[in-house]
Design an enzyme around this catalytic site. Structure first.
Site: not given
Ligand code: ASP
Length: 322
Positions: A183, A211-214, A233-234, A236
């Site tokens: 990312t 799915r949606v991350g951070d 980054t990681g 999420g």
């Protein structure tokens, strides 16, 4: 790794999750060259007196165009074999923000986040609606095949294989582990002392169900206020639960915690304690920078008044200081 520098200043990451041995020397050189190009592109804006938002947008655009990073071209694949992109940007001076998730056709997602910030009444748009807005704004749309790279495709095949094996053995599905990787994010402090932050990603390999991350969530993957800016980054899910980017800056603003300590506590203590992992970059309006992460490496770099990009990959790499 901590530094305190003069404005203007630009700090970037190209994702946590890399481990020593993952890359060959050519890949390492290519990644460092891309990080340096992104730093130069963003810093040129700051030197020209442009606002922090312009530097963030310029740097992230370069990384989105480079297939080594999990953003724009080179994004990871979903379970269904698609590239699904998420992004966000925030202006510390005004508190305005723009974000988009579930994109399949926007060549440079960060440009759409910026357009949402500047030209809409909204903060976050998703999927087809976001792409319709992109079209109205004259933002370049591409055939979804543009984002495909063979290495990301192979990574999906490996993830699917692992998943199948776990099902056959009736084991619980293994943790995503290093399903995140690459990312990109940028933070800028402009000549007027204003901060901005941005993040762009393809999310996690084998993600499904929309799915949606951070990364596109303001306060989770991206935050900027008058004193502090963060891009994460990681893994999420853990960044969302911790409201990680906002949490770091809230500790700076409300509790007076020094920015490097706040960043380290959230990324290297709270998130691992909850079961997650990853990294972040954090930048204060006083020029203090922090690069906390808990994997073997995080693509990262900064550029300041000497105009020279400083970049690093592994934990053991020192970032040269002025
Ligand atoms: N944080 C991103 C996500 O969970 C992935 C990453 O940072 O590589 O979508």
């Amino acid at each position: 790794m901590l530094v305190a520098l003069d404005a203007p200043l630009l700090v970037i990451h190209g994702g946590a999750g890399v481990e020593p041995g993952d890359l060959n020397p050519q890949q390492e050189a290519d990644i460092k060259a891309a990080l340096s190009a992104a730093l130069r592109a963003g810093y040129a804006k700051l030197q020209g007196g442009a606002p922090a938002l312009d530097a963030v947008t310029a740097a992230i655009t370069v990384l989105e165009d480079d297939p080594h990073f999990n953003a724009g071209r080179g994004a990871v694949f979903t379970h269904d074999g698609r590239n699904e992109l998420d992004t966000s940007i925030m202006d510390g001076a005004t508190g305005r923000a723009g974000a988009a998730a579930g994109l399949h056709r926007v060549r440079n997602p960060i440009l759409l986040a910026r357009a949402i910030l500047e030209h809409s009444n909204h903060v976050m748009m998703v999927g087809d609606g976001a792409e319709a807005f992109a079209r109205e704004q004259g933002i370049t749309l591409v055939d979804p095949a543009y984002f495909r790279t063979e290495s990301r495709w192979r990574a999906l095949q490996r993830a699917l294989q692992k998943e199948k094996q776990a099902q056959l053995e009736k084991r619980p599905l293994v943790l995503p582990g290093r399903a995140y990787f690459g990312t990109v994010g940028a933070l800028a402090l402009d000549a007027s002392g204003n901060l901005a932050a941005g993040t762009s990603t393809g999310g996690m390999t084998n993600k499904r169900y929309g799915r949606v991350g951070d990364s596109p969530i303001i306060g989770a993957g991206t935050w900027a206020d008058a004193r502090c800016a963060v891009s994460g980054t990681g893994w999420g899910e853990f960044y969302i639960r911790a409201a990680a980017a906002h949490e770091i800056c809230a500790r700076v603003r409300l509790a007076g915690v020094p920015l490097p300590n706040a960043a380290n506590d959230v990324i290297n203590v709270d998130i691992p304690r909850a079961g997650g992992d990853g990294g972040a970059i954090a930048l204060g309006a006083d020029g203090v920078v922090a690069f906390p992460f808990n994997s073997g490496g995080m693509y990262r770099g900064w550029i300041g008044s000497d105009g020279v990009p400083h970049v690093a990959i592994y934990k053991t790499d020192a970032l040269e200081m002025p």
